[in-house]
Design an enzyme around this catalytic site. Structure first.
Site, PDB file in Angstrom:
ATOM      1  N   LYS C  76     -13.748   2.818 -12.966  1.00 41.60           N
ATOM      2  CA  LYS C  76     -14.929   2.890 -12.631  1.00 41.60           C
ATOM      3  C   LYS C  76     -15.470   1.935 -12.811  1.00 41.60           C
ATOM      4  O   LYS C  76     -14.762   1.325 -13.989  1.00 41.60           O
ATOM      5  CB  LYS C  76     -15.929   4.100 -12.804  1.00 41.60           C
ATOM      6  CG  LYS C  76     -17.400   3.775 -12.033  1.00 41.60           C
ATOM      7  CD  LYS C  76     -18.079   4.808 -12.264  1.00 41.60           C
ATOM      8  CE  LYS C  76     -19.641   4.376 -12.075  1.00 41.60           C
ATOM      9  NZ  LYS C  76     -21.152   5.792 -11.939  1.00 41.60           N
ATOM     10  N   SER C 151     -23.275   7.906  -8.027  1.00 39.89           N
ATOM     11  CA  SER C 151     -22.650   6.476  -7.717  1.00 39.89           C
ATOM     12  C   SER C 151     -21.223   6.202  -7.953  1.00 39.89           C
ATOM     13  O   SER C 151     -20.997   5.446  -7.745  1.00 39.89           O
ATOM     14  CB  SER C 151     -23.660   5.387  -8.789  1.00 39.89           C
ATOM     15  OG  SER C 151     -23.286   6.013  -9.962  1.00 39.89           O
ATOM     16  N   SER C 175     -23.995  11.110 -10.931  1.00 39.95           N
ATOM     17  CA  SER C 175     -23.088  10.439 -10.511  1.00 39.95           C
ATOM     18  C   SER C 175     -21.567  10.850 -10.443  1.00 39.95           C
ATOM     19  O   SER C 175     -21.162   9.969  -9.946  1.00 39.95           O
ATOM     20  CB  SER C 175     -23.872   8.809 -10.865  1.00 39.95           C
ATOM     21  OG  SER C 175     -24.525   8.186 -10.432  1.00 39.95           O
TER      22      SER C 175
END
Lengths: 493, 104, 492
Positions: C76, C151, C175
């Site tokens: 990420k 997210s 998320s």
């Protein structure tokens, strides 16, 4: 109307640690810009704070030194504001729960004019750990050559080497009632933080900075007036001037029917005046909240005891000990404990074998006088405690006279050298052979029959004159005590 | 709690985010909904409840006072932004970060 | 290979039936094919990636390989990785090249894993649909007209579309778990403090936690073995003994007490998702688990509490983006104040600005007690609900998200509707508890697409090994987690 000034101080002391409050970057002063700004000091994305154990120890030391409450838990909070030298956009500080609670500092306010000296207790509200900001360099001409972009006169440069340096902010109650009291407190605190070894006290380098809150009120009233805060005073002289100016200004403003607006002011040493800073855009709204990156700081009884074991003897305790152990006067004991270095110098002199009273006289007399003239700290004395002690022992052993000692002291101060060699070279060894002294006295008595007559007629002065003659005849080398004794005997005969 | 344009501008200024009037008005609409959601908390009696800052009941760990960081200025300053206002140079000079003059 | 477990990839790599370079290249080829459409990755750096693969092959050849050596992972873009552009999904950091490694990155590097690239995400992890990313939205591999969740939307799409062997994510309010539910894979948010936050760009510090996003519980366990561990650079890192998270995978679930919170099945839950969850619970009964009715009475308060605490922390965490030392600085400005105001107005997107404003507001003078302090008090009530619940059960189960993936653009104008996406996940972040989402079935959408739905498993503090066991046993008797989306061909 008679007015009373009310003063409180907030002092930022840089703690004597090797690394920053929340990172392992060096705190050494004077490095090239940003070479000690690690990723935490630069507030790079993703970095996190970890608290410095030594800084906590310093805070505990201070708490113990002022006999303060040290709560089991304290909390770090974020103080949010934007400033280029504040890289995170917040300062990590302590807000609701500081590491050190209420304590006391006793100050000695010196005599001024017909006002006698006095002691006063100043209450400490709290002391909390926080981190210093970086520095803004406004004059970039010195770093010219630099930027083809030009327009550097419109720029400031940001150096984050200081950002994150551990600070202990010490806050008093509004307990002071004159510039003299405020300065006495600041000096006392300055000495104390150095005494316990938590701050180097270097005011030029900003290690010890005072903000002074000043307000005035009609004498006899209780309600505090609106205060103005004089920021960043880094000398006691400026502090005195700034408070005096600010006090006069506030009184005049009020007497002229004006009102005091709460403000932050700066002292201009050039003009001797204080002036309000360009008011910040909004009233300070720092949006304090507990820093989620840090857990509560715990200080247990065991932690306190561990630090207590490392504490030096505090000045008050040492002063009392000097009075009882060495029979020094309160004044002498107080002077000798006005700084840790001075006290250490005295103690070393005594433990090297000299008489305490003599050592005190010399340390506070000849040595302090010399240092004053040369504007040097005691640590820069060219004569060491051991050398001083040897010198004093030569006096008590009747090897040299006090006068000779003074000459030797001067010589050693200027050129160094070995004590006995100087005594030898200068021929200052005292004559203690009673036969030789008797011979000299016989000569003096024979040469001054008139004086002998006067003495016998009851004139004490004549005795001193005869001693003087004898000393002169020995070219100052005769032991005065022996001269006295032998002369008395001869005159009585 | 009705937010006004002035409220939004005050908050935005505290947060150092420029908003024009139109953005402020749009923000009012969206923030009002969110603050309405937040208002639900006021129905709860929280007397005597200790606030919870951390999910762990732990205390702060302390770091030994030993310098381990070295000078990484060059590496860090590679990320310095451009000066702007017509200059394509980085906002650094002689190791300092450059900002518009700080006035006290 | 693309649907293989990490364990079988590891076996193949160590048996040299495939090299890390070959395996990495296969993923890179798929990325070339699908990423232009799906937009799962923000940054690729093939030279760096292949160099790591080569190093992994050398390590395997030298016989010093670890379990994950040579396996390509997606990271990420919230984790700083030295030499990699690290954007956090924001224009603010569009040109930021991280000069240091996050602890998570260091751990994967030390394990000999290969970094395939940095994945897309909602800007500063603020969002539940990946639509707030400065680098554009991400398409849900099951239906390109839908969001992947957020997210960690890029990591989610990359795992679901098999554009990586597995990925990392972070979870502040859901998320990892909500996108795992919407994209049909296994995602774990560990106990707060188990994975170091060092180098993970902060959103809400007291809630942020990194975790694995993978095909199966077994894969997650292997990743946890690498990711979890004490880090002295993070004051909130827990000094918890190292454990093998796969040690209990094979344990029987006989007698397992599963708590079903009434509040997780009330109004707001899509009925078809509810059916998927109920079917999964039936499966657990067959595995010998006992179902217990529990209550988490303060669940509905978790959203208001979260939308005070997270923005408050974020408003402060994001103050460092001031255009002075790194990040976006406005091209034109008058003075210092103007530089701040413009740089931040330009560098942050609408949702981030909104949250900064909320956070600034709730912390500002006069509001702190009514909002921030109150929220922290209710946070304790929410945590206490779980403490009480875990006296009655071993794990808690329910939906991970109230619905399946929604259409791109559907909720962008209604922040409150978007925030309700996290109704079932937020309270575990507030309590600091571990939670995971595992694929539990599919729901047919109105336009005839099969969309995944996830079952959430919430465990007690540090109970990850048991949760992984609970998930693994289910994955032994179901194959939801093995389903792959059938994607349009994409660019060849």
């Amino acid at each position: 109307m008679e007015w009373e000034v009310v003063i409180g101080l907030e002092t930022h002391t840089q703690l004597q640690t090797k690394t920053k409050q929340f990172s392992s970057a060096s705190t050494a002063f004077g490095a090239e810009p940003n070479t000690q700004a690690c990723e935490v000091s630069t507030a790079l994305p993703g970095v996190l704070p970890v608290l410095n154990a030594e800084a906590v120890k310093c805070a505990i030391k201070f708490g113990l030194a002022i006999d303060a409450e040290i709560p089991l838990r304290s909390v770090f909070s974020r103080k949010n504001y934007f400033y280029p030298d504040l890289p995170k956009g917040y300062q990590i500080s302590q807000f609701e729960l500081p590491v050190v609670g209420k304590g006391k500092v006793t100050i000695q306010v010196p005599a001024v004019g017909k006002n006698a000296a006095y002691e006063k207790v100043i209450n400490i509200t709290r002391a909390h750990l926080e981190e210093d900001a970086g520095k803004s360099v406004h004059d970039l001409k010195s770093v010219s050559a630099l930027h083809s972009a030009g327009a550097l006169q419109d720029m400031s440069g940001i150096d984050l080497n200081r950002a994150g340096t551990p600070l202990l902010e010490i806050v008093t109650e509004p307990d002071m009632r004159s510039a003299a009291e405020a300065v006495a407190y600041a000096k006392k605190l300055h000495e104390l933080v150095q005494w316990i070894g938590i701050c180097d006290g270097n005011m030029q380098e900003g290690s010890f900075r005072c903000d002074v809150n000043v307000s005035v009120r009609p004498k006899g009233t209780e309600k505090l007036g609106t205060r103005r805060e004089i920021k960043n005073l880094n000398s006691f002289k400026f502090m005195q001037q700034a408070i005096e100016y600010e006090t006069r200004w506030q009184i005049e403003t009020l007497e002229d029917g004006g009102k005091i607006q709460q403000a932050t002011v700066l002292f201009n040493p050039g003009t001797g005046e204080t002036k309000a800073m360009r008011s910040k855009e909004e009233a300070n709204d720092y949006r304090y909240f507990p820093d989620p990156d840090l857990l509560p700081l715990e200080v247990t009884e065991a932690d306190k005891n561990a630090v207590r074991a490392l504490m030096p003897e505090l000045p008050e305790v040492m002063k009392a000990r000097f009075e009882s152990e060495y029979a020094l006067s309160s004044y002498d004991a107080s002077s000798l404990t006005s700084s840790r270095d001075l006290a250490d110098f005295f103690i070393e002199t005594v433990s090297a074998g000299s008489d305490a009273k003599q050592a005190a006289n010399w340390v506070m007399g000849s040595i302090s006088a010399k240092l004053n003239v040369e504007d040097k700290p005691i640590s820069a004395s060219p004569i060491s405690p051991i050398q001083l002690s040897q010198l004093l022992r030569r006096i008590s052993d009747n090897i040299i006279s006090k006068n000779a000692a003074k000459q030797i002291f001067e010589a050693m101060w200027l050129d160094g050298g070995e004590l006995d060699a100087i005594i030898e070279a200068k021929g200052l060894k005292q004559e203690s052979d009673s036969g030789a002294i008797e011979a000299i006295i016989d000569e003096v008595l024979a040469a001054n029959p008139a004086m002998v007559e006067e003495f016998k007629a009851g004139k004490e002065k004549a005795f001193n004159a005869l001693v003087g003659q004898a000393m002169k005849a020995s070219r100052g080398k005769a032991n005065p005590a022996q001269v006295n004794e032998i002369l008395k005997k001869k005159l009585a005969a | 709690m009705a937010l006004t344009q002035a409220d939004i501008k005050r908050i935005a200024h505290l947060a150092r985010i420029e908003v024009n009037d139109q953005e402020a008005d749009e923000t009012i609409t969206k923030l009002t909904g969110i603050l309405g959601l937040i208002e639900q908390m006021q129905a709860i009696d929280t007397n005597d409840i200790t606030p919870m800052s951390h999910s762990q009941d732990a205390v702060q760990r302390l770091r030994p006072d030993v310098v381990t960081k070295t000078n990484l200025r060059e590496a860090f300053q590679k990320n310095a932004p451009l000066l702007g206002n017509g200059s394509n140079e980085q906002a650094i000079a002689n190791g300092l970060y450059l900002v518009p003059k700080v006035i006290e | 290979m693309i649907n293989s477990s990490l364990k079988s990839l590891s076996t193949a790599l160590q048996a040299k039936t495939i090299s890390s370079v070959e395996l990495t290249q296969e993923y890179l080829n798929r990325i070339h094919q699908f990423n232009p459409t799906i937009n799962a990755y923000i940054t690729l750096d093939e030279a760096k990636t292949l160099a790591q693969a080569q190093a992994a092959d050398a390590r395997i050849a030298a016989g010093s390989a670890d379990a994950l050596t040579g396996i390509p992972f997606a990271q990420k873009d919230i984790f700083c990785a030295k030499g990699w552009v690290t954007t956090c999904g924001s224009k603010m950091l569009a040109n930021f090249v991280a000069p240091y490694d996050a602890d998570v990155i260091s751990q994967f590097d030390a394990a000999g894993a290969v970094n395939l690239g940095k994945t897309n995400m909602d800007e500063f992890a603020m969002g539940s649909s990946n639509e707030t990313s400065f680098f554009g939205g991400v398409k849900n591999p099951w239906d390109f007209s839908r969001v992947p969740g957020g997210s960690s939307g890029g990591s989610a799409a990359a795992v679901a579309a098999r554009l990586c062997a597995a990925a990392t994510g972070t979870d502040t309010g859901g998320s990892i778990r909500q996108p795992a539910s919407l994209c049909g894979f296994t995602g774990l948010k560990p106990t707060y403090g188990l994975v170091s936050r060092y180098g993970m760009i902060a959103f809400a510090s007291s809630l942020d936690q990194a975790g694995p996003m993978a095909k199966s519980a077994e894969d997650c366990a292997l990743m946890m073995n690498v990711m979890a561990g004490f880090d002295e650079r993070d004051s909130t890192s827990v000094n918890h003994p190292k454990e093998d998270y796969s040690r209990d995978l094979k344990q029987s679930l006989k007698g397992l007490k599963i708590g079903l919170p009434r509040e997780y099945f009330a109004e707001g839950l899509d009925t078809s998702v509810a059916k998927v969850i109920e079917a999964a619970i039936e499966q657990y009964k067959k595995l010998g688990a006992e179902i217990i009715d529990i209550s988490l009475p303060n669940t509905s308060l978790s959203i208001p509490v979260y939308y005070v605490l997270a923005p408050a922390e974020a408003s402060s965490n994001l103050s460092r983006y001031d255009g002075v030392r790194f990040g976006h600085r406005a091209a034109q400005y008058d003075d210092l104040m103007d530089m701040y105001m413009k740089s931040r107005a330009e560098g942050f997107g609408a949702e981030v600005k909104r949250r900064i404003l909320i956070g600034t507001y709730v912390l500002s003078a006069g509001y702190y007690d009514a909002y921030y302090l109150k929220a922290q008090q209710i946070r304790r009530l929410i945590a206490q609900d779980f403490t009480d619940a875990f006296k009655k059960c071993d794990v808690i189960m329910g939906p991970a998200a109230p619905s399946t993936a929604f259409k791109i653009g559907e909720k962008t104008d209604d922040p409150v509707a978007m925030y309700l996406q996290d109704i079932y996940t937020i309270s575990t972040n507030l309590a600091g508890l571990p939670g995971m989402s595992i694929p539990a079935g599919f729901v047919m959408s109105e336009d005839g697409k099969d969309l995944p739905a996830g079952l959430q498993i919430i465990g007690n503090y540090f109970d990850e090994a048991r949760m992984l066991n609970v998930a693994h046993q289910y994955q032994q008797v179901t194959d939801w987690h093995m389903k792959m989306p059938v994607m349009p061909e994409g660019k060849q």
